[in-house]
Design a protein around this motif. Structure first.
Motif, short mmCIF file in Angstrom:
data_model
loop_
_atom_site.label_atom_id
_atom_site.label_comp_id
_atom_site.label_asym_id
_atom_site.label_seq_id
_atom_site.Cartn_x
_atom_site.Cartn_y
_atom_site.Cartn_z
N LYS B 7 5.69 -14.35 -22.80
CA LYS B 7 5.34 -15.77 -22.67
C LYS B 7 6.14 -16.31 -21.49
N GLU B 9 7.06 -19.36 -18.57
CA GLU B 9 7.11 -20.75 -18.11
C GLU B 9 7.39 -20.71 -16.61
N TYR B 10 6.68 -21.54 -15.84
CA TYR B 10 7.02 -21.60 -14.41
C TYR B 10 6.70 -22.94 -13.79
N HIS B 11 7.39 -23.19 -12.67
CA HIS B 11 7.15 -24.34 -11.82
C HIS B 11 6.24 -23.83 -10.71
N HIS B 60 1.50 -25.50 -12.91
CA HIS B 60 2.64 -25.07 -13.70
C HIS B 60 2.19 -24.38 -14.99
N ALA B 61 3.14 -23.74 -15.67
CA ALA B 61 2.87 -23.22 -17.01
C ALA B 61 4.04 -23.53 -17.92
N LEU B 62 3.71 -23.91 -19.15
CA LEU B 62 4.71 -24.01 -20.22
C LEU B 62 4.69 -22.74 -21.05
N ALA B 63 3.53 -22.11 -21.14
CA ALA B 63 3.39 -20.93 -22.00
C ALA B 63 2.19 -20.09 -21.57
N VAL B 95 10.06 -16.77 -21.64
CA VAL B 95 10.61 -17.55 -22.75
C VAL B 95 10.40 -16.84 -24.09
N TYR B 247 -0.62 -28.18 -16.25
CA TYR B 247 0.20 -27.16 -16.92
C TYR B 247 -0.68 -26.32 -17.84
N ALA B 249 -0.62 -24.86 -21.00
CA ALA B 249 0.32 -25.24 -22.07
C ALA B 249 0.36 -24.26 -23.22
#
Lengths: 260, 260
Positions: B7, B9-11, B60-63, B95, B247, B249
């Motif tokens: 999993k 996460e990225y900017h 972006h990504a949260l997940a 993450v 994102y 998400a």
């Protein structure tokens, strides 16, 4: 000479702090430079502005308040827009402006300062929030931190929780409130500390949050916060936490200059 | 050869998107390079990973979820820690990690994608959230945007709302949900759009949010969203909004590989 109150948001990372310095970038210097683009200031063309809180290097603001004196009459909205134009691309934004009386002072008229501290708990490094939170890896106990914080509310000698460089006349301050909120995030947990007082000592918030983190981690019993406070000895303080989680979140005045 | 789900996460700002490219930085490339530090990959020492969603430049990504095949048996937690060590200082974080079956596939096993879009409304430029939100200056009507969004939920031909570069076989997709939430901030208002579907077309979320922003601003009546959808014509779409508010998400699987 009309006086204007400015509400200022900024990202602390690129600055050596609020206060103007000869050879380092500061938030105050950035705004004074932008003001000089609008009209020459009174001292050899330069402006001098005053602020409610002189934040340290790396500390952010959501709502710092400053004031400036200008020769021309400015419509407050146009003043805000013009300053934001000249502040680009720095991460400093004038988020509100209002004309105030000539005896109104951003620092001396203030009756309350509010700070927010963001603490992120997780293993993986922060990406979106990098530089905007203090990150630790160990889990923290919310109730223990609240118990520890309760000892600090009220009027106390905060010698333990102030920098040895602090220039305040007295270490006695009244801390009106500390709240701690726990927020579940997609990954990890964020703790938001909110502190409210008429004024704070140098490094007081970072000294308190750094100490409460030790309580949350289980290294300190909550009672030790009370003992540390009573010691009135800087050596009794927990570790001072880094600046990147700290935000000047608001300033209170007898009448809100930005209202209406 | 054990397979691991990651999993991520990225900017999105420093990357030309998820997908590896010969001469530009990508999130996929960053993770594959970190994997090669752990053990050589099967193709001339290189690894190839697959992901649930190939996000565009600046998104972006949260997940995000990806998978990799490794020769060694890794304890999932140690794999995550080792990859994060080698990913530093890039704004990419693993993450979570979990071992999965050899027929499990981050993309083909996925049954649902969830996107978040953050839209900030205010005059003054963003400082803390710069590059993490799409900012507009005009106020937006929440109810009008919700009315417009309601026309898009369900199974439709989304030709109007997909990039002309989209490579999907069919423009027919089922959009399971759009919710829009309004959040008051210290300065300004943030709208959070959440979209959920089995899969999305290229630029579908940005086409939808860009169109709904026109509805919120009062330039489009909400009914026009329905007409635009029915037209099945890319030219009927509103402006495609920029990537920085978007994102990835979350990704849904029949069984959550990271559970337990």
């Amino acid at each position: 000479m009309p006086r204007y109150a400015l509400k200022v948001e900024y990202h602390g990372a690129p600055f050596a702090g609020w206060q103007r310095q000869a050879d380092q970038p500061s938030v105050q210097g950035a705004i004074e430079t932008a003001l000089a683009k609008l009209e020459p200031g009174p001292q050899d063309g330069a402006h001098t502005i005053a602020a409610a809180g002189r934040t340290d290097a790396g500390v952010h603001a959501l709502a710092q308040v400053a004031h400036c004196d200008l020769a021309r009459d400015w419509e407050a909205f146009r003043l805000m827009e013009a300053l934001n134009y000249h502040l680009k691309p720095l991460p400093v934004a004038i988020v509100d402006a209002a004309e105030v009386g000539e005896d109104w002072h951003a620092r001396f008229s203030a009756r309350e300062r509010r700070y927010l501290f963001r603490l992120l708990v997780r293993r993986a490094p922060a990406t979106h929030d990098k530089g905007l939170v203090w990150q630790v890896k160990n889990p923290l106990d919310l109730q223990a931190m609240r118990d520890g914080a309760a000892h600090l509310v009220g009027r106390h000698d905060f010698t333990t929780f102030r920098s040895t460089m602090c220039q305040a006349d007295s270490p006695v301050k009244t801390l009106d409130e500390i709240t701690i909120e726990e927020i579940a995030r997609e990954t990890g947990v964020e703790f938001r500390f909110r502190l409210r007082a008429r004024s704070f000592l140098h490094n007081q918030v970072r000294s308190i949050v750094g100490t409460l983190e030790r309580v949350g981690a289980g290294s300190w019993p909550a009672e030790r916060v009370k003992e540390a406070l009573r010691a009135a000895d800087r050596a009794a303080c927990g570790p001072v936490c880094p600046p990147e989680g700290l935000y000047l979140a608001g300033v209170g005045y007898p009448e809100d200059p930005f209202e209406g």
